[in-house]
Design a protein around this motif. Structure first.
Motif, PDB file in Angstrom:
ATOM      1  N   MET A   1      -3.214  -5.015  44.503  1.00 38.08           N
ATOM      2  CA  MET A   1      -4.811  -5.558  44.596  1.00 38.08           C
ATOM      3  C   MET A   1      -5.179  -6.430  43.536  1.00 38.08           C
ATOM      4  O   MET A   1      -4.788  -6.423  42.437  1.00 38.08           O
ATOM      5  CB  MET A   1      -5.701  -4.543  44.418  1.00 38.08           C
ATOM      6  CG  MET A   1      -5.603  -3.565  45.709  1.00 38.08           C
ATOM      7  SD  MET A   1      -4.089  -2.603  46.052  1.00 38.08           S
ATOM      8  CE  MET A   1      -4.507  -1.811  47.626  1.00 38.08           C
ATOM      9  N   GLY A   2      -5.765  -7.724  44.144  1.00 39.59           N
ATOM     10  CA  GLY A   2      -6.056  -8.753  42.908  1.00 39.59           C
ATOM     11  C   GLY A   2      -4.741  -9.709  42.775  1.00 39.59           C
ATOM     12  O   GLY A   2      -4.848 -10.788  41.915  1.00 39.59           O
ATOM     13  N   GLY A   3      -3.886  -9.465  43.453  1.00 40.11           N
ATOM     14  CA  GLY A   3      -2.566 -10.359  43.354  1.00 40.11           C
ATOM     15  C   GLY A   3      -2.718 -11.826  43.923  1.00 40.11           C
ATOM     16  O   GLY A   3      -2.105 -12.559  43.538  1.00 40.11           O
ATOM     17  N   GLY A   4      -3.892 -11.845  44.793  1.00 34.49           N
ATOM     18  CA  GLY A   4      -4.374 -13.087  45.186  1.00 34.49           C
ATOM     19  C   GLY A   4      -5.864 -13.377  45.209  1.00 34.49           C
ATOM     20  O   GLY A   4      -6.569 -12.162  44.708  1.00 34.49           O
ATOM     21  N   GLY A   5      -6.278 -14.243  46.025  1.00 32.80           N
ATOM     22  CA  GLY A   5      -7.799 -14.206  46.003  1.00 32.80           C
ATOM     23  C   GLY A   5      -8.701 -14.569  44.484  1.00 32.80           C
ATOM     24  O   GLY A   5      -8.135 -14.956  43.496  1.00 32.80           O
ATOM     25  N   ASP A   6      -9.851 -14.330  44.821  1.00 30.27           N
ATOM     26  CA  ASP A   6     -10.900 -14.786  43.483  1.00 30.27           C
ATOM     27  C   ASP A   6     -10.775 -13.470  42.493  1.00 30.27           C
ATOM     28  O   ASP A   6     -11.894 -13.020  42.462  1.00 30.27           O
ATOM     29  CB  ASP A   6     -12.148 -15.111  44.159  1.00 30.27           C
ATOM     30  CG  ASP A   6     -11.916 -16.454  45.180  1.00 30.27           C
ATOM     31  OD1 ASP A   6     -10.992 -17.155  44.961  1.00 30.27           O
ATOM     32  OD2 ASP A   6     -12.967 -16.595  45.855  1.00 30.27           O
ATOM     33  N   PHE A   7      -9.895 -13.199  41.939  1.00 36.78           N
ATOM     34  CA  PHE A   7      -9.775 -11.934  41.043  1.00 36.78           C
ATOM     35  C   PHE A   7      -8.990 -12.138  39.878  1.00 36.78           C
ATOM     36  O   PHE A   7      -8.088 -13.161  40.013  1.00 36.78           O
ATOM     37  CB  PHE A   7      -9.218 -10.692  41.957  1.00 36.78           C
ATOM     38  CG  PHE A   7      -9.767 -10.444  43.285  1.00 36.78           C
ATOM     39  CD1 PHE A   7     -11.110  -9.660  43.091  1.00 36.78           C
ATOM     40  CD2 PHE A   7      -9.557 -11.102  44.278  1.00 36.78           C
ATOM     41  CE1 PHE A   7     -11.939  -9.476  44.239  1.00 36.78           C
ATOM     42  CE2 PHE A   7     -10.220 -10.549  45.666  1.00 36.78           C
ATOM     43  CZ  PHE A   7     -11.303  -9.679  45.538  1.00 36.78           C
TER      44      PHE A   7
ATOM     45  N   LYS B   1     -13.644  -4.709  41.808  1.00 36.78           N
ATOM     46  CA  LYS B   1     -14.610  -3.873  42.371  1.00 36.78           C
ATOM     47  C   LYS B   1     -16.216  -4.220  42.294  1.00 36.78           C
ATOM     48  O   LYS B   1     -16.968  -3.721  42.745  1.00 36.78           O
ATOM     49  CB  LYS B   1     -14.564  -2.296  42.018  1.00 36.78           C
ATOM     50  CG  LYS B   1     -13.429  -1.701  42.575  1.00 36.78           C
ATOM     51  CD  LYS B   1     -13.196  -1.429  43.959  1.00 36.78           C
ATOM     52  CE  LYS B   1     -12.248  -0.772  44.269  1.00 36.78           C
ATOM     53  NZ  LYS B   1     -12.033  -0.231  45.812  1.00 36.78           N
ATOM     54  N   LYS B   2     -16.111  -5.321  41.294  1.00 36.36           N
ATOM     55  CA  LYS B   2     -17.713  -5.751  40.923  1.00 36.36           C
ATOM     56  C   LYS B   2     -17.877  -7.099  41.450  1.00 36.36           C
ATOM     57  O   LYS B   2     -17.110  -7.639  42.376  1.00 36.36           O
ATOM     58  CB  LYS B   2     -17.624  -5.894  39.372  1.00 36.36           C
ATOM     59  CG  LYS B   2     -17.635  -4.498  38.670  1.00 36.36           C
ATOM     60  CD  LYS B   2     -17.418  -4.566  37.171  1.00 36.36           C
ATOM     61  CE  LYS B   2     -17.442  -3.027  36.396  1.00 36.36           C
ATOM     62  NZ  LYS B   2     -17.282  -3.304  35.062  1.00 36.36           N
ATOM     63  N   GLU B   3     -18.926  -7.924  41.090  1.00 38.03           N
ATOM     64  CA  GLU B   3     -19.327  -9.127  41.721  1.00 38.03           C
ATOM     65  C   GLU B   3     -17.981 -10.116  41.734  1.00 38.03           C
ATOM     66  O   GLU B   3     -17.578 -10.183  40.565  1.00 38.03           O
ATOM     67  CB  GLU B   3     -20.309  -9.610  40.683  1.00 38.03           C
ATOM     68  CG  GLU B   3     -21.161 -10.879  40.991  1.00 38.03           C
ATOM     69  CD  GLU B   3     -22.086 -11.574  40.335  1.00 38.03           C
ATOM     70  OE1 GLU B   3     -22.646 -12.515  40.619  1.00 38.03           O
ATOM     71  OE2 GLU B   3     -22.438 -10.763  39.518  1.00 38.03           O
ATOM     72  N   VAL B   4     -17.939 -10.969  42.716  1.00 35.11           N
ATOM     73  CA  VAL B   4     -16.909 -11.669  42.882  1.00 35.11           C
ATOM     74  C   VAL B   4     -16.829 -12.867  41.784  1.00 35.11           C
ATOM     75  O   VAL B   4     -18.159 -13.366  42.143  1.00 35.11           O
ATOM     76  CB  VAL B   4     -16.480 -11.883  44.076  1.00 35.11           C
ATOM     77  CG1 VAL B   4     -15.280 -13.110  44.407  1.00 35.11           C
ATOM     78  CG2 VAL B   4     -16.030 -10.722  45.067  1.00 35.11           C
ATOM     79  N   MET B   5     -15.854 -13.655  41.208  1.00 29.75           N
ATOM     80  CA  MET B   5     -16.013 -14.536  40.412  1.00 29.75           C
ATOM     81  C   MET B   5     -15.749 -15.761  41.371  1.00 29.75           C
ATOM     82  O   MET B   5     -15.356 -15.595  42.534  1.00 29.75           O
ATOM     83  CB  MET B   5     -14.942 -14.808  39.238  1.00 29.75           C
ATOM     84  CG  MET B   5     -14.985 -13.458  38.302  1.00 29.75           C
ATOM     85  SD  MET B   5     -13.490 -13.348  37.036  1.00 29.75           S
ATOM     86  CE  MET B   5     -12.306 -13.128  38.213  1.00 29.75           C
ATOM     87  N   PRO B   6     -16.198 -17.053  40.851  1.00 26.28           N
ATOM     88  CA  PRO B   6     -15.943 -18.127  41.877  1.00 26.28           C
ATOM     89  C   PRO B   6     -14.497 -18.312  42.033  1.00 26.28           C
ATOM     90  O   PRO B   6     -14.236 -18.608  43.105  1.00 26.28           O
ATOM     91  CB  PRO B   6     -16.438 -19.342  40.770  1.00 26.28           C
ATOM     92  CG  PRO B   6     -17.262 -18.622  39.667  1.00 26.28           C
ATOM     93  CD  PRO B   6     -16.531 -17.263  39.442  1.00 26.28           C
ATOM     94  N   ARG B   7     -13.457 -18.105  41.226  1.00 29.61           N
ATOM     95  CA  ARG B   7     -11.951 -18.204  41.650  1.00 29.61           C
ATOM     96  C   ARG B   7     -11.439 -17.261  40.898  1.00 29.61           C
ATOM     97  O   ARG B   7     -11.692 -16.554  40.120  1.00 29.61           O
ATOM     98  CB  ARG B   7     -11.662 -19.811  41.425  1.00 29.61           C
ATOM     99  CG  ARG B   7     -11.908 -20.664  42.398  1.00 29.61           C
ATOM    100  CD  ARG B   7     -11.192 -20.479  43.761  1.00 29.61           C
ATOM    101  NE  ARG B   7      -9.881 -20.232  43.755  1.00 29.61           N
ATOM    102  CZ  ARG B   7      -8.875 -21.257  43.924  1.00 29.61           C
ATOM    103  NH1 ARG B   7      -9.409 -22.545  43.721  1.00 29.61           N
ATOM    104  NH2 ARG B   7      -7.733 -21.125  43.714  1.00 29.61           N
ATOM    105  N   LYS B   8     -10.089 -17.383  40.817  1.00 32.37           N
ATOM    106  CA  LYS B   8      -9.184 -16.544  40.217  1.00 32.37           C
ATOM    107  C   LYS B   8      -9.263 -16.584  38.718  1.00 32.37           C
ATOM    108  O   LYS B   8      -9.760 -17.640  38.092  1.00 32.37           O
ATOM    109  CB  LYS B   8      -7.495 -16.674  40.432  1.00 32.37           C
ATOM    110  CG  LYS B   8      -7.083 -18.244  40.452  1.00 32.37           C
ATOM    111  CD  LYS B   8      -5.793 -18.329  40.917  1.00 32.37           C
ATOM    112  CE  LYS B   8      -5.275 -19.798  41.041  1.00 32.37           C
ATOM    113  NZ  LYS B   8      -4.136 -19.840  41.802  1.00 32.37           N
ATOM    114  N   LEU B   9      -8.838 -15.583  37.899  1.00 34.79           N
ATOM    115  CA  LEU B   9      -8.810 -15.670  36.306  1.00 34.79           C
ATOM    116  C   LEU B   9      -7.446 -15.372  35.750  1.00 34.79           C
ATOM    117  O   LEU B   9      -7.063 -14.333  36.127  1.00 34.79           O
ATOM    118  CB  LEU B   9      -9.941 -14.785  35.865  1.00 34.79           C
ATOM    119  CG  LEU B   9     -10.179 -14.717  34.383  1.00 34.79           C
ATOM    120  CD1 LEU B   9     -11.124 -16.032  33.928  1.00 34.79           C
ATOM    121  CD2 LEU B   9     -11.081 -13.474  34.012  1.00 34.79           C
TER     122      LEU B   9
END
Length: 514
Positions: A115-121, A157-165
């Motif tokens: 989880m979080g390996g891609g996307g805006d995480f 699990k919280k508010e999504v950021m604009p892009r990945k970090l």
């Protein structure tokens, strides 16, 4: 400090399965599926007929248990392509849904979270690969990075950021993790504390990070991670995805404005009453050498007397799938031995006696033999949805040309190849780098790559490579062989030759530039 038990992620898997089944049934577009599946660490590949999965492990820390699970999964699901990534993760490719589900769920039982390996995480936390065993390191940063990785997972699990970090930790000036130009980087100091850099990154609009703090005690790093997230949410660009990385905040806020904004959020985090202090135990290697010795280009003496690490660099970071199982079979009964994945796609097997190192050398003898053969490549356009050129294919062509030309080790440096401008192959910091492009000649588009030179990621000497021009893909092997022969003719290695002839590579490249 809040943490998420890996087993808790299993509750999210039914939603992933439902969407994946719909995609493979043709009921969901590739774009819509990508926007959803990336958050689970899986993407459909370019042809839309198979998928990849990204197994994240902070710092590429590959214990025997994790290695065995991955090797067993490769065998169970007949995985035919494996890639060690520049973010120290392992990608498995050409997967059908049954394999994706089994690996994703089974990995959680072994501490492997996709989880979080891609996307805006937050992505996989990167760490100097030999932390804890490297001679000359300032201190072992791995335990702090792993704790940071666990904390970052709570943001999903919280508010999504604009892009990945992307967050990185370095244990010394070699800066393999690019900690001075990540979205957030913790740079070890000789005094046992960190300097903190922020808002950097490779790719479009590449930027070096801004130093936002000095002399930070390791137990306080989570406050800085929380402040980074809050700064990104407050000032990041949610409207234009192409400008939604932290490095663009250097433009919108200015350098001083960004540092001020970061500290405002940091003050808020400290004032919030959250207890984010870290209390980590620093593991010690208790194993001792047995007076057996090992030597060779791939053997590295550890700071623990009598122990060694062995480097294994499969071409392009793509080992034969069965190789992971073979390595596990060799090391499974060796005390305290484990593996680390490096940001340059090398695997290190550490804590070996001399005799054990010899056994590991034998099982890993199918990889790079020269510096040039340790070159870095992203997975490339045959698999990646956004890739433009086949970076892996080019790498294999130039290695073949190097071998056929009989060039001496050191005549060519390690090169970095990205299939596009995204810099997954870190072309911008290579002594020689290429990114995928195209060249129209007589109204016909030809595969090509843009040449970059003289990049560096070494702390204090960081330089983004100079863009020289475009070379047709078919001409790149000839260009590199000619370069290697020119270097050899003066009895120098590439670094020495390049220092002696600062414009030399440009002169050789002129013949091939379009």
């Amino acid at each position: 400090m809040e943490m998420i038990n890996p087993q808790e992620w299993k509750k999210d898997l039914p939603a992933f399965k439902e969407k994946t089944d719909r995609f493979y049934a043709g009921e969901l577009s590739k774009a819509d599926y990508k926007g959803f599946s990336g958050g689970y660490g899986s993407y459909a590949q370019k042809d839309g007929k198979a998928s990849m999965i990204r197994l994240r492990m902070a710092g590429g820390h590959l214990t025997k248990d994790k290695l065995k699970f991955i090797a067993d999964s490769i065998k169970t699901y007949n995985v035919d392509k494996v890639h060690l990534t520049t973010c120290q993760a392992i990608q498995l490719h050409n997967l059908q849904p049954e394999a994706i589900y089994g690996i994703m769920e089974g990995g959680l039982d072994h501490g492997i979270v996709t989880m979080g390996g891609g996307g805006d995480f937050p992505r996989n936390v990167t760490v100097s690969p030999l932390s804890g065993v490297q001679k000359g390191e300032y201190f072992n940063v791995l335990p702090y990075a792993e704790a940071a990785g666990e904390y970052l997972m709570t943001f999903i699990k919280k508010e999504v950021m604009p892009r990945k970090l992307k967050v990185g930790f370095s244990n010394g000036p070699a800066n393999e993790t690019h900690a001075t130009f990540r979205d957030l980087g913790f740079v070890a100091r000789e005094d046992g504390n960190f300097d903190v850099y922020s808002a950097g990154g490779l790719g479009n609009n590449a930027r070096f990070g801004l130093k936002v703090a000095e002399n930070v005690k390791p137990e306080k790093i989570l406050y800085y991670i929380c402040a980074m997230r809050e700064t990104f949410i407050a000032h990041g660009n949610y409207k234009q995805r192409g400008r939604a990385r932290t490095r663009y905040m250097q433009e919108t806020l200015g350098e001083e404005g960004y540092i001020k904004a970061f500290h405002e959020k940091l003050d808020e985090v400290f004032a919030s009453g959250q207890d984010l202090d870290l209390h980590v135990e620093i593991p010690e290697v208790t194993k001792q050498g047995d007076e057996s010795k090992a030597e060779g280009k791939r053997v590295i003496e550890q700071k623990q007397e009598g122990l060694y690490a062995v480097a294994y660099h499969p071409f392009g970071g793509c080992p034969k799938p069965e190789k992971l199982g073979q390595i596990y079979d060799v090391i499974k009964d060796m005390d305290e031995v484990e593996a680390r994945i490096s940001p340059d796609e090398t695997m290190y097997i550490i804590n070996l006696t001399g005799d054990e190192a010899k056994k590991v050398l034998e099982v890993t003898n199918d990889g790079a033999e020269t510096l040039f053969e340790t070159s870095v490549s992203c997975i490339g356009a045959t698999i990646c949805q956004v890739g433009l050129r086949d970076s892996q294919g080019l790498l294999h062509k130039v290695i073949k040309a190097e071998r056929e030309a009989g060039l001496k080790d050191g005549s060519l440096p390690k090169i970095h190849i990205s299939g596009c401008m995204s810099s997954c192959g870190t072309h911008q910091i290579g002594e020689i780098g290429f990114h995928g492009s195209m060249k129209v000649i007589d109204k016909v588009a030809h595969p090509a790559f843009v040449l970059h030179i003289n990049g560096s990621d070494y702390q204090g000497k960081e330089v983004m490579g100079e863009e020289v021009g475009t070379i047709l893909e078919e001409d790149i092997p000839k260009f590199l062989v000619k370069l290697g022969h020119t270097v050899e003719s003066e009895g120098l290695d590439y670094a020495q030759w390049n220092a002696k002839h600062p414009e030399g590579i440009k002169e050789i490249a002129k013949e091939y530039l379009q």
